[in-house]
Design an enzyme around this catalytic site. Structure first.
Site, PDB file in Angstrom:
ATOM      1  N   GLU A  77      52.111  -6.651 -25.088  1.00 42.24           N
ATOM      2  CA  GLU A  77      53.455  -6.256 -25.535  1.00 42.24           C
ATOM      3  C   GLU A  77      53.403  -4.966 -26.346  1.00 42.24           C
ATOM      4  OE1 GLU A  77      55.902  -7.636 -24.159  1.00 42.24           O
ATOM      5  OE2 GLU A  77      54.696  -9.269 -23.346  1.00 42.24           O
ATOM      6  N   ASP A 131      48.634  -4.350 -19.096  1.00 43.59           N
ATOM      7  CA  ASP A 131      47.474  -5.248 -18.978  1.00 43.59           C
ATOM      8  C   ASP A 131      46.189  -4.487 -19.282  1.00 43.59           C
ATOM      9  OD1 ASP A 131      48.984  -7.425 -18.324  1.00 43.59           O
ATOM     10  OD2 ASP A 131      48.524  -7.406 -16.178  1.00 43.59           O
TER      11      ASP A 131
HETATM   12 ZN   LIG Z   1      54.810  -6.895 -19.922  1.00 38.17          ZN
END
Ligand SMILES: [Zn+2]
Length: 428
Positions: free
Chosen positions: A279, A362
């Protein structure tokens, strides 16, 4: 003629429904390619037999509902015009209210009410489905309350938009779409700014992280990325769902990272830190702003096409639609239908951009935390908790997936691990 068109519309929708059903249930192959079998992305390695079967079943029905609901909206607006209901709503408005605002408000309440009733079965099925599979834990009363909040927020926003839009349509017959777009820019930004502090709290409770030990770990990595502590929140979702999630919302001083409490309850600290780092990537790389910019560019083209399509449709079928010119409030269903069609047609593009951002996030997260086991097991837990498909059919991915599939996300993490190991070997 109007009746015939309505009939064809319904037939087209039913045929489309069968085609989608056939695609999802008989044609599409969501089994894992051979080379991934037995890898950590293979759901057979982390789901039990029952979970495997449920996730396939549940995803198929959910996908079907997804593909049925947007075109159902189009059919609804189409029929509202053909059956003369839009004309009737306007008449009812004129009979009850003296001034233009009152008339618009009444027209809109009827249109929204009919739309709500028409789409209710599909949303109710979707709610009970998720309850049956034990994803949603929300009581009917609580779900209905959320539905009502939705209804009134949409109504209020729609009222403002429609008043301005139809004023513009009448004032600038050729270029209303351009002015509408120009006004939509500050309006969108304003709503995005207010959303986390005004709209979201209507649905759920937000608070600073409650687990203080975990909070210090999370704020620790947030500090490394220059994210102020007061921008990290947890939201109370456990009463509503078993699914796990986290997201970034808001712009400017209201921007924040929000972790669902289900995520905090269900995952261990290392897994949570990976999710948090993911995030943070969105936050740091300002993905939300890129998203808004993309959306605004898209809506400029969208509004232009809607204006062209409206002129064309009214010229062709004005009699059947009971419309003489676009600036008549009665044309609103036509406007909403075309807008929804264009948004749907553009969704593969916006999903593609979003999947790219997710891949970057990621990557950022794994480089920051460097714990592939925690990252992969977090994704496995996410899959299990949401009974999601690891390898969805192609059309589902194109139209529905703003995130890469779990197959892609987990196998990229595995690749990263190999890459890392090779690098280390080179150093010796
Ligand atoms: Zn995301």
């Amino acid at each position: 003629m109007a009746r015939k068109m309505g009939f064809y519309g319904v037939i087209a929708y039913v045929l489309y429904g069968f085609a989608v059903y056939w695609y999802l249930f008989h044609f599409a192959d969501s089994s894992l390619p051979f080379e991934f079998q037995g890898s950590r992305a293979d759901p057979a390695t982390f789901l039990n037999g029952r979970e495997l079967m449920l996730s396939e079943e549940y995803s198929k029905v959910r996908n079907l509902l997804f593909f049925l609901s947007t075109p159902f909206e189009w059919l609804f607006y189409f029929l509202i015009l053909l059956l003369g209901l839009s004309k009737a709503f306007k008449k009812w408005g004129e009979e009850t209210a003296k001034n233009k605002y009152g008339q618009t408000a009444i027209y809109l309440i009827w249109l929204s009410f009919f739309a709500y009733i028409a789409t209710f079965p599909l949303s109710y099925i979707s709610y009970t489905l998720s309850k049956t599979y034990n994803i949603s834990t929300q009581s009917f009363a609580s779900w209905m309350k959320d539905e009502l909040i939705d209804f009134w927020i949409n109504y209020a926003m729609m009222f403002v938009i429609v008043v301005v839009l139809y004023w513009l349509m009448n004032k600038f017959k050729r270029f209303w779409w351009l002015f509408a777009w120009m006004l939509s820019v500050p309006f969108t930004l304003f709503i995005m700014f207010l959303q986390p502090v005004v709209i979201d709290p209507l649905y759920n409770d937000f608070s600073p992280l409650k687990n203080k030990e975990l909070e210090s770990k999370i704020l620790d990595i947030a500090r490394q990325a220059n994210i102020p502590a007061e921008h990290v929140f947890e939201v109370d979702m456990a009463e509503k769902t078993n699914a796990l999630n986290a997201y970034v919302a808001g712009i400017g001083s209201n921007s924040r990272i929000v972790l669902w409490d289900t995520t905090l309850n269900r995952l261990n600290d290392d897994q949570i830190l990976f999710i948090m780092a993911h995030e943070m990537a969105h936050y740091v790389e300002k993905h939300l702003y890129i998203g808004i910019a993309g959306y605004l560019i898209l809506s400029l083209f969208g509004l232009y096409f809607v204006s062209r399509l409206m002129n064309w449709a009214i010229k062709q079928w004005g009699k059947e639609f009971k419309l003489q010119y676009p600036g008549d409030l009665r044309s609103l269903p036509l406007f909403l239908m075309f807008l929804s069609m264009i948004m749907f047609a553009a969704s593969p593009v916006s999903n593609l951009v979003s999947r790219y951002q997710e891949t970057r996030a990621d990557r950022y997260a794994i480089e920051m935390t460097e714990n592939t086991d925690a990252a992969i097991s977090a994704f496995q837990e996410l899959t299990k908790a949401g009974l999601s498909q690891v390898n969805p059919p192609l059309l589902v991915k194109i139209f529905r997936y703003g995130h890469p599939t779990m197959l892609e996300r987990i196998s990229r993490l595995e690749d990263y691990e190999v890459e890392k190991r090779n690098e280390q070997e080179d150093e010796y």
